[in-house]
Design an enzyme around this catalytic site. Structure first.
Site, PDB file in Angstrom:
ATOM      1  N   LYS A 156      -0.789  -9.707   9.646  1.00  0.00           N
ATOM      2  CA  LYS A 156      -0.218  -8.643   8.812  1.00  0.00           C
ATOM      3  C   LYS A 156       1.302  -8.643   9.006  1.00  0.00           C
ATOM      4  O   LYS A 156       1.793  -8.548  10.140  1.00  0.00           O
ATOM      5  CB  LYS A 156      -0.835  -7.304   9.247  1.00  0.00           C
ATOM      6  CG  LYS A 156      -0.852  -6.238   8.194  1.00  0.00           C
ATOM      7  CD  LYS A 156      -1.734  -5.090   8.676  1.00  0.00           C
ATOM      8  CE  LYS A 156      -1.722  -3.917   7.738  1.00  0.00           C
ATOM      9  NZ  LYS A 156      -2.421  -2.761   8.320  1.00  0.00           N
TER      10      LYS A 156
HETATM   11  O1  G3P Z   1      -2.996   0.413   7.836  1.00  0.00           O
HETATM   12  C1  G3P Z   1      -2.062   0.843   6.906  1.00  0.00           C
HETATM   13  C2  G3P Z   1      -2.375   2.153   6.244  1.00  0.00           C
HETATM   14  O2  G3P Z   1      -3.697   2.185   5.817  1.00  0.00           O
HETATM   15  C3  G3P Z   1      -1.943   3.357   7.008  1.00  0.00           C
HETATM   16  O3  G3P Z   1      -2.467   4.549   6.503  1.00  0.00           O
HETATM   17  O4  G3P Z   1      -2.972   6.936   6.837  1.00  0.00           O
HETATM   18  O5  G3P Z   1      -1.181   5.848   8.231  1.00  0.00           O
HETATM   19  O6  G3P Z   1      -0.810   6.293   5.808  1.00  0.00           O
HETATM   20  P1  G3P Z   1      -1.821   5.971   6.862  1.00  0.00           P
END
Ligand code: G3P
Length: 217
Positions: free
Chosen positions: A87
């Site tokens: 990633k």
């Molecule tokens: O992994 C990346 C993403 O899904 C993060 O989500 O909830 O931290 O905005 P969030």
């Protein structure tokens, strides 16, 4: 649409995997820190544990921000297990590194994507996945789902093979809307996936069936 779990929590991964509908896992530095994983050996073991639990792509994120660092880290992560996808953040050095990974047979997931332009760059660099962050866009008062529709339209028209991996999912409705918008993958917290199960009429209907069953068994 594939279902990925957006977590580094092993018990949640096991619960989703046991449902039989899990296609992969995405992690990020915040999710790893949340599980209290520290040090190279522990991180390495954790990624391998996840890979051994789930038969699918597992995203492991680099923390370097320069080309040489991203490439070195990505090579190391990719060598841990065949399921690992590296990633990489949507930054200039990240785009260069993703092209290097593509040319060298290492699959990437381009993360922190908030615009269609960034998604075009990720596709041009040959990323296997592009991760637009729906919830974080919604949090700013814009509409994250519109970005999924826009990227879908561009990728289809242009014939880009990069898969749209909708991320930053906040609820079950996001998952349904991603499916409608043509996302290839949705990476979700476990609660959002379990939220798909819920409907009051299902509960009422089941209670009635079980009550009526008592009359004939
Ligand atoms: O992994 C990346 C993403 O899904 C993060 O989500 O909830 O931290 O905005 P969030």
């Amino acid at each position: 649409m594939k279902f990925f779990l957006d977590t580094a929590n092993l018990s949640q991964i096991k619960e989703a995997n046991d449902l039989g509908i899990l296609d992969g896992v995405t992690t990020n530095p915040s999710l790893m820190a949340k599980e209290g994983i520290k040090g190279k050996a522990a991180i390495e073991k954790h990624y391998i544990d996840i890979c051994n639990m789930v038969n699918g792509d597992i995203s492991a994120e680099v923390i370097s921000t320069d080309f040489d660092g991203i490439v070195a880290e990505g090579k190391y992560l990719a060598a841990l297990h065949k399921n690992i996808v590296v990633k990489v953040p949507m930054i200039k050095e990240g785009v260069k590194a993703m092209k290097w990974f593509t040319d060298n047979g290492i699959r990437t997931n381009c993360t922190l994507v908030f615009s269609a332009g960034q998604a075009i760059l990720a596709a041009k660099a040959g990323a296997k996945y592009v991760s637009p962050f729906i919830g974080r866009i919604d949090d700013t008062g814009w509409n994250g789902m519109e970005l999924i529709h826009q990227i879908r339209q561009i990728y289809t028209v242009q014939g880009f093979k990069t898969e749209i991996l909708a991320a930053s999912i906040r609820n079950a409705n996001h998952i349904t809307q991603c499916a409608e918008a043509g996302a290839d993958v949705c990476t979700c917290p476990l609660d959002s996936i379990l939220g798909l199960l819920k409907h009051p009429l299902t509960d009422i209907g089941l209670a009635k069936f079980l009550e009526d069953a008592k009359k004939f068994v």
